[in-house]
Design an enzyme around this catalytic site. Structure first.
Site, mmCIF file in Angstrom:
data_model
loop_
_atom_site.group_PDB
_atom_site.id
_atom_site.type_symbol
_atom_site.label_atom_id
_atom_site.label_comp_id
_atom_site.label_asym_id
_atom_site.label_seq_id
_atom_site.Cartn_x
_atom_site.Cartn_y
_atom_site.Cartn_z
ATOM 1 N N HIS A 1 -5.140 -3.202 -2.716
ATOM 2 C CA HIS A 1 -5.286 -2.353 -4.118
ATOM 3 C C HIS A 1 -4.643 -3.023 -5.528
ATOM 4 C CE1 HIS A 1 -4.476 1.185 -0.880
ATOM 5 N NE2 HIS A 1 -3.460 0.215 -0.326
ATOM 6 N N SER B 1 1.011 -0.790 0.067
ATOM 7 C CA SER B 1 -0.107 0.279 0.290
ATOM 8 C C SER B 1 0.335 1.490 0.519
ATOM 9 C CB SER B 1 -1.461 -0.166 1.454
ATOM 10 O OG SER B 1 -0.134 -0.233 2.400
ATOM 11 N N LYS C 1 -11.787 1.210 -2.334
ATOM 12 C CA LYS C 1 -9.928 1.787 -2.993
ATOM 13 C C LYS C 1 -10.964 1.485 -4.713
ATOM 14 C CE LYS C 1 -7.799 1.204 0.319
ATOM 15 N NZ LYS C 1 -7.159 0.448 2.092
HETATM 16 C C1 LIG Z 1 -6.867 -0.146 3.066
HETATM 17 C C2 LIG Z 1 -6.266 -0.871 3.460
HETATM 18 C C3 LIG Z 1 -7.057 -2.248 4.288
HETATM 19 C C4 LIG Z 1 -8.036 -1.028 4.902
HETATM 20 O O1 LIG Z 1 -8.883 -1.350 4.162
HETATM 21 P P1 LIG Z 1 -10.704 -0.690 4.257
HETATM 22 O O2 LIG Z 1 -11.653 -1.317 4.114
HETATM 23 O O3 LIG Z 1 -10.383 0.499 4.573
HETATM 24 O O4 LIG Z 1 -10.815 -0.486 6.216
HETATM 25 C C5 LIG Z 1 -6.299 -3.526 4.244
HETATM 26 N N1 LIG Z 1 -5.449 -3.311 3.968
HETATM 27 C C6 LIG Z 1 -4.020 -2.486 3.235
HETATM 28 C C7 LIG Z 1 -3.554 -3.520 2.146
HETATM 29 C C8 LIG Z 1 -4.975 -1.335 2.655
HETATM 30 O O5 LIG Z 1 -4.331 -0.234 2.261
#
Ligand SMILES: *Cc1c(COP(=O)(O)O)cnc(C)c1O
Length: 397
Positions: free
Chosen positions: A217, A189, A247
């Site tokens: 991602h 990330s 995302k």
């Molecule tokens: C953003 C993210 C999460 C968390 O996801 P949310 O739905 O925003 O709680 C988990 N793992 C990674 C690698 C992330 O980038």
């Protein structure tokens, strides 16, 4: 009453001291009201800026079909789920979303949670516990570390993407533990690189361990939109693929794609699934509509990575592997300053500081989306080249 007043006073005093300490280290964080203006433009402090730090990689949160699906679902089902999914919160959109996720990821079944963070807090402790072993990439997302800690299994971290280190940890510890789980981000990330998923799958098989990837991602962006399992030639064997709907999918929620027995166990045992309210119908409907677009529109899915590669080519950096490109600047203060320089020029790129990233690796984290215009990508790259690299910092990662 007096005792109560003095307790409050000391609470405020202690928290204020903590804040002052963080402020002194440039680690205090503040919210800025940021309104999205329909695409990649945002309004912050009365200024219109072009954002290069949003994870809505396909801009699907702004897509008319996705918005319409959310509005229609609200009309039909109301604004909230009303209870946890095991009580009365399991509205009929869930079945459709879980089927779409399983199809996209090539798994037997899928289970949707309240968020990605909650998914990792729920899944890891449902599968391993005391007497078991969890092996994590050191740069795994905070919620993977949190889920592993909650499980009470023995946790060992391996150096970022070093498969030899994974092997040596398993060689040393596997025998003394009942079960073993390897967990990594599929796409990192804060670094934007990919995990060596097929190699990890081979190691997992050899050491009788289970492999879990966090594809927050990856979905919608790499592997033709199907995520990191599909980004390395033939699909890797990853029995536990988790990710988020917040995302590239442009909505909210988290998921685990796995076999039927695993998903059935998770629905019975994962605490954030059992003890937290179901998602609003609008969020679930938006995810269904977004996944349909991801499956159908290969051209849009390919675009964020192409934009990221345009940026890395412009700066002579190693070719982007995902739509995340970090520019490491070192100390937190420098990252804040670099972010200010870009903001003055009309570009929003937030500084990423410890503890989100290791000390001394504060950075600008650029994200590219399907809607970025080539000339903005070129312009922002040029600002980085002339004003940020020239300040003495070189790209890292
Ligand atoms: C953003 C993210 C999460 C968390 O996801 P949310 O739905 O925003 O709680 C988990 N793992 C990674 C690698 C992330 O980038």
């Amino acid at each position: 009453m007096e005792a109560q007043a003095s307790t409050l006073e000391s609470l405020d005093r202690i928290t204020r001291n903590k804040l002052d300490d963080l402020e002194a280290k440039n680690l205090r964080r503040r919210l800025s009201t940021t309104d999205r203006l329909g695409g990649i433009d945002v309004l912050r402090d009365g200024r219109r800026l072009i954002s290069f730090c949003c994870n809505d990689y396909l801009n699907l949160s702004q897509h008319p079909d996705v918005k319409r699906a959310a509005i229609d679902a609200t009309r039909v089902y109301g604004t909230g789920a009303g209870a946890s999914r095991l009580v009365t919160g399991n509205h009929s959109l869930y079945r459709e979303l879980e089927a779409a996720l399983a199809r996209l990821k090539g798994s037997e079944d899928a289970c949707v949670f309240g968020s990605g963070y909650l998914t990792n807090l729920g899944v890891i402790p449902s599968l391993v516990g005391e007497g078991d072993l969890v092996v994590l990439d050191e740069l795994s997302h905070a919620c993977i570390h949190a889920g592993a800690a909650l499980s009470r299994a023995r946790v060992e971290c391996f150096r970022h993407n070093e498969t030899e280190h994974v092997e040596s940890i398993l060689a040393a510890w596997r025998g003394a533990h009942r079960r073993a789980l390897i967990v990594t981000d599929g796409v990192f990330s804060m670094d934007g690189d990919l995990a060596p998923v097929p190699k990890l799958a081979g190691i997992a098989e050899r050491f009788d361990a289970w492999l879990m990837t966090d594809d927050a991602h990856g979905i919608g962006v790499v592997g033709g939109g199907r995520g990191s399992t599909f980004a390395h030639g033939s699909p890797a064997h990853v029995p536990l693929q988790m990710g988020t709907l917040s995302k590239a999918v442009g909505s909210y929620g988290g998921y685990l794609c796995a076999s039927k027995p695993v998903v059935d166990l998770i629905r019975t045992r994962a605490r954030p699934f059992v003890y937290s309210t179901g998602l609003p119908p609008s969020a679930v409907a938006a995810s269904i509509a977004a996944l349909e677009l991801i499956e159908r529109d290969a051209e849009t899915v390919a675009r964020p990575l192409a934009k990221a590669r345009r940026f890395t080519a412009h700066l002579d950096l190693p070719e982007a592997q995902s739509c995340i490109v970090p520019i490491l600047v070192g100390e937190a203060e420098r990252a804040l300053e670099a972010s200010r320089v870009l903001e003055e020029r009309g570009y929003l790129v937030t500084a990423i500081r410890p503890p989100t990233v290791p000390a001394g690796t504060a950075r600008l984290r650029f994200t590219f989306t399907a809607s970025h215009r080539d000339d903005d990508v070129d312009r922002v790259a040029e600002i980085v080249r002339t004003e940020i690299f020239s300040g003495g910092c070189r790209p890292g990662s």
